[in-house]
Each structure stands twice: as C-alpha cells, then as structure tokens.
Write a protein that holds these residues in place. Structure first.
Motif, PDB file in Angstrom:
ATOM      1  N   SER A   2      -7.795 -17.766   4.021  1.00  0.00           N
ATOM      2  CA  SER A   2      -8.021 -18.922   4.888  1.00  0.00           C
ATOM      3  C   SER A   2      -7.606 -18.670   6.335  1.00  0.00           C
ATOM      4  O   SER A   2      -7.899 -19.481   7.218  1.00  0.00           O
ATOM      5  N   LEU A   3      -6.933 -17.544   6.590  1.00  0.00           N
ATOM      6  CA  LEU A   3      -6.472 -17.241   7.938  1.00  0.00           C
ATOM      7  C   LEU A   3      -7.594 -16.628   8.774  1.00  0.00           C
ATOM      8  O   LEU A   3      -8.524 -16.020   8.237  1.00  0.00           O
ATOM      9  N   PRO A   4      -7.520 -16.746  10.076  1.00  0.00           N
ATOM     10  CA  PRO A   4      -8.501 -16.061  10.938  1.00  0.00           C
ATOM     11  C   PRO A   4      -8.401 -14.545  10.764  1.00  0.00           C
ATOM     12  O   PRO A   4      -7.328 -14.007  10.452  1.00  0.00           O
ATOM     13  N   GLU A   5      -9.494 -13.860  10.965  1.00  0.00           N
ATOM     14  CA  GLU A   5      -9.469 -12.403  10.939  1.00  0.00           C
ATOM     15  C   GLU A   5      -8.639 -11.879  12.108  1.00  0.00           C
ATOM     16  O   GLU A   5      -8.541 -12.502  13.157  1.00  0.00           O
ATOM     17  N   SER A   6      -8.049 -10.707  11.908  1.00  0.00           N
ATOM     18  CA  SER A   6      -7.343  -9.982  12.970  1.00  0.00           C
ATOM     19  C   SER A   6      -6.245 -10.818  13.616  1.00  0.00           C
ATOM     20  O   SER A   6      -6.071 -10.811  14.837  1.00  0.00           O
ATOM     21  N   LEU A   7      -5.490 -11.527  12.787  1.00  0.00           N
ATOM     22  CA  LEU A   7      -4.418 -12.405  13.274  1.00  0.00           C
ATOM     23  C   LEU A   7      -3.066 -11.702  13.303  1.00  0.00           C
ATOM     24  O   LEU A   7      -2.271 -11.901  14.225  1.00  0.00           O
ATOM     25  N   ILE A   8      -2.794 -10.847  12.318  1.00  0.00           N
ATOM     26  CA  ILE A   8      -1.452 -10.334  12.054  1.00  0.00           C
ATOM     27  C   ILE A   8      -1.243  -8.986  12.745  1.00  0.00           C
ATOM     28  O   ILE A   8      -2.060  -8.070  12.619  1.00  0.00           O
TER      29      ILE A   8
ATOM     30  N   ALA B 163      -5.733  -6.941   4.579  1.00  0.00           N
ATOM     31  CA  ALA B 163      -6.348  -6.042   5.549  1.00  0.00           C
ATOM     32  C   ALA B 163      -7.282  -6.801   6.493  1.00  0.00           C
ATOM     33  O   ALA B 163      -7.337  -6.516   7.696  1.00  0.00           O
ATOM     34  N   ARG B 164      -7.984  -7.775   5.960  1.00  0.00           N
ATOM     35  CA  ARG B 164      -8.876  -8.587   6.789  1.00  0.00           C
ATOM     36  C   ARG B 164      -8.097  -9.345   7.856  1.00  0.00           C
ATOM     37  O   ARG B 164      -8.549  -9.474   9.006  1.00  0.00           O
TER      38      ARG B 164
ATOM     39  N   TYR C  84      -0.245  -1.802  11.360  1.00  0.00           N
ATOM     40  CA  TYR C  84       0.518  -1.263  10.239  1.00  0.00           C
ATOM     41  C   TYR C  84       0.886  -2.337   9.219  1.00  0.00           C
ATOM     42  O   TYR C  84       1.061  -3.509   9.558  1.00  0.00           O
ATOM     43  N   ALA C  85       1.044  -1.892   7.972  1.00  0.00           N
ATOM     44  CA  ALA C  85       1.662  -2.695   6.917  1.00  0.00           C
ATOM     45  C   ALA C  85       2.709  -1.826   6.244  1.00  0.00           C
ATOM     46  O   ALA C  85       2.447  -0.654   5.934  1.00  0.00           O
ATOM     47  N   ILE C  86       3.893  -2.369   6.040  1.00  0.00           N
ATOM     48  CA  ILE C  86       4.973  -1.646   5.369  1.00  0.00           C
ATOM     49  C   ILE C  86       5.269  -2.367   4.061  1.00  0.00           C
ATOM     50  O   ILE C  86       5.662  -3.539   4.059  1.00  0.00           O
ATOM     51  N   CYS C  87       5.064  -1.670   2.958  1.00  0.00           N
ATOM     52  CA  CYS C  87       5.149  -2.282   1.634  1.00  0.00           C
ATOM     53  C   CYS C  87       6.235  -1.595   0.812  1.00  0.00           C
ATOM     54  O   CYS C  87       6.123  -0.401   0.481  1.00  0.00           O
TER      55      CYS C  87
ATOM     56  N   ALA D 252      -8.920  -1.306   0.003  1.00  0.00           N
ATOM     57  CA  ALA D 252      -8.838  -2.195   1.166  1.00  0.00           C
ATOM     58  C   ALA D 252      -8.892  -1.424   2.484  1.00  0.00           C
ATOM     59  O   ALA D 252      -8.675  -2.005   3.548  1.00  0.00           O
ATOM     60  N   SER D 253      -9.185  -0.126   2.412  1.00  0.00           N
ATOM     61  CA  SER D 253      -9.264   0.742   3.599  1.00  0.00           C
ATOM     62  C   SER D 253      -7.939   0.833   4.335  1.00  0.00           C
ATOM     63  O   SER D 253      -7.891   0.871   5.571  1.00  0.00           O
ATOM     64  N   LEU D 254      -6.862   0.873   3.566  1.00  0.00           N
ATOM     65  CA  LEU D 254      -5.525   1.065   4.107  1.00  0.00           C
ATOM     66  C   LEU D 254      -5.043   2.453   3.685  1.00  0.00           C
ATOM     67  O   LEU D 254      -5.053   2.792   2.502  1.00  0.00           O
ATOM     68  N   LYS D 255      -4.613   3.240   4.649  1.00  0.00           N
ATOM     69  CA  LYS D 255      -4.224   4.626   4.401  1.00  0.00           C
ATOM     70  C   LYS D 255      -2.711   4.774   4.440  1.00  0.00           C
ATOM     71  O   LYS D 255      -2.054   4.259   5.348  1.00  0.00           O
TER      72      LYS D 255
END
Length: 220
Positions: free
Chosen positions: A17-23, A61-62, A69-72, A89-92
C-alpha cells in the motif's frame, strides 16, 4: 505521511500500500523460521511459517528507493529460502556482518556464539564512505521487551553507515522498536511495521520517550 510512525499489521500487505521508491534503508530482524522458543517460553509470530515471512521481500523491494540497501538479520538454518526470496525480488547479497558474542545462546553441533546480518542491494547503491567492520562485538539487550530484542547500540552503527540524516529507515518486523529508536536518535525518519499489537504499543512508548528526551535537549 508514512514517516515516524509504527503501523500494526501484516508487513507484506502494508508495503504493497506504500508508494514506490519511498524507503531509503531497510534494517530488519527477520523471524529466522526456526520455531523459536525462549527460555521463558516466549515465541515469535510466524517463526514457524515461511508464508508469513518470505512474501515480504518483493513488496519491500518495490518500496525501496533505486540503488538502496536492506540489512536483514537472520540465521543460517533457513538461508536457502531467504536467499531464493531475495534473488526473486532482485535483491543481491553484497556483504555479511557478524557479531561475536561472549556467551553461547544455544548449543547444538557447535556453541552458537554469533549473530549475522546480510547486506542486500537494490540496484547499485554507492558504497559507504566509512565501511563497518565485517565482524563486531555483540551488545546484549537483555530481551526485556521482546524475545529476540536487538540492542539500539547494535542497530545504530548500521543506520549511520548506510543512510544519511533525514532518510527514511524502515523495519518490517519492528518488534519492540529498536530500529526506529536508533533512527530517531540519529536524525533519521522511521517507519516500523509489526503484526503484534503489544509490540507496537511497546515501540510507540519507547519512541515517545525519545521524543521527550529530544525536546528537553532542544529546550536546554
């Protein structure tokens, strides 16, 4: 909107529900899919349910900005499942961070004396100007407010390294809110999501305390 709030609900649904490219940056402590049970019998929502965790990565990812970056945080036991979901999800995976503990949190074939996080890239983000060591010392939170609570002192260096003041830092499995607290203390905006209403209430209380502290500092 969507900044400096803790949202109760299913992360995958909320992210859609969030806008794309927000985070600007994701820092999150995933359920490790090990059916965790703490010494006091406390359990984690969806830690025995891959369908409650793995579908989060495509909408995550969207919602991430291009070249971010995402740190998991996660363990090794379900790493093939996580790695496949990240790739889809095209995350490397671009790096790994290990925290060494001064105690054993579990014993099996070896003593478990570390925690691990994977640094994921969407696109080709710029490398940090001051990279963190790949091995650091662990700070124990005491797990007072959540069964697997991460200390703010562990999260804060990640936020300072991989984001800048004013950025939006998101935690998809917010728990007691350590990521959001670390973001707020380091002049970042935060967005926390958690399915457990009690954990959401705890996070909001902690963040209200941060806000009061910051207001008092300004007044002084």
């Amino acid at each position: 909107m969507h900044k400096n709030e803790i949202i109760e609900g299913d992360s995958a649904l909320i992210l859609r529900s969030l806008p794309e490219s927000l985070i600007d940056l994701v820092v999150t402590d995933l359920p490790y899919l090990v059916n965790y049970r703490g010494r006091e019998g406390r359990r984690l929502e969806n830690d025995d349910n891959p369908d409650g965790v793995l579908p989060v990565f495509a909408p995550m990812a969207r919602a991430m900005k291009p070249n971010s970056y995402a740190i998991c945080f996660t363990g090794w036991t379900a790493l093939p499942q996580f790695a496949a979901a990240w790739e889809a999800a095209s995350l490397k995976i671009v790096s790994q961070i290990v925290w060494k503990k001064g105690y054993s949190s579990r014993r099996g074939y070896t003593q478990y004396r570390h925690e691990t996080a994977y640094v994921l890239a969407k696109g080709k983000p710029q490398k940090p100007a001051h990279p963190l060591p790949s091995v650091m010392d662990w700070v124990y939170s005491g797990n007072r407010q959540h069964p697997t609570e991460k200390a703010v002192e562990v999260i804060a260096p990640l936020i300072r390294c991989f984001s800048k003041p004013g950025d939006l830092v998101c935690d998809l499995f917010s728990g007691s809110g350590s990521t959001s607290v670390a973001a707020a203390l380091n002049q970042r905006n935060y967005l926390g999501i958690d399915i457990d209403p009690q954990h959401c209430a705890t996070a909001r209380t902690r963040l209200a305390g941060v806000a009061r502290f910051q207001d008092s500092e300004v007044a002084a």
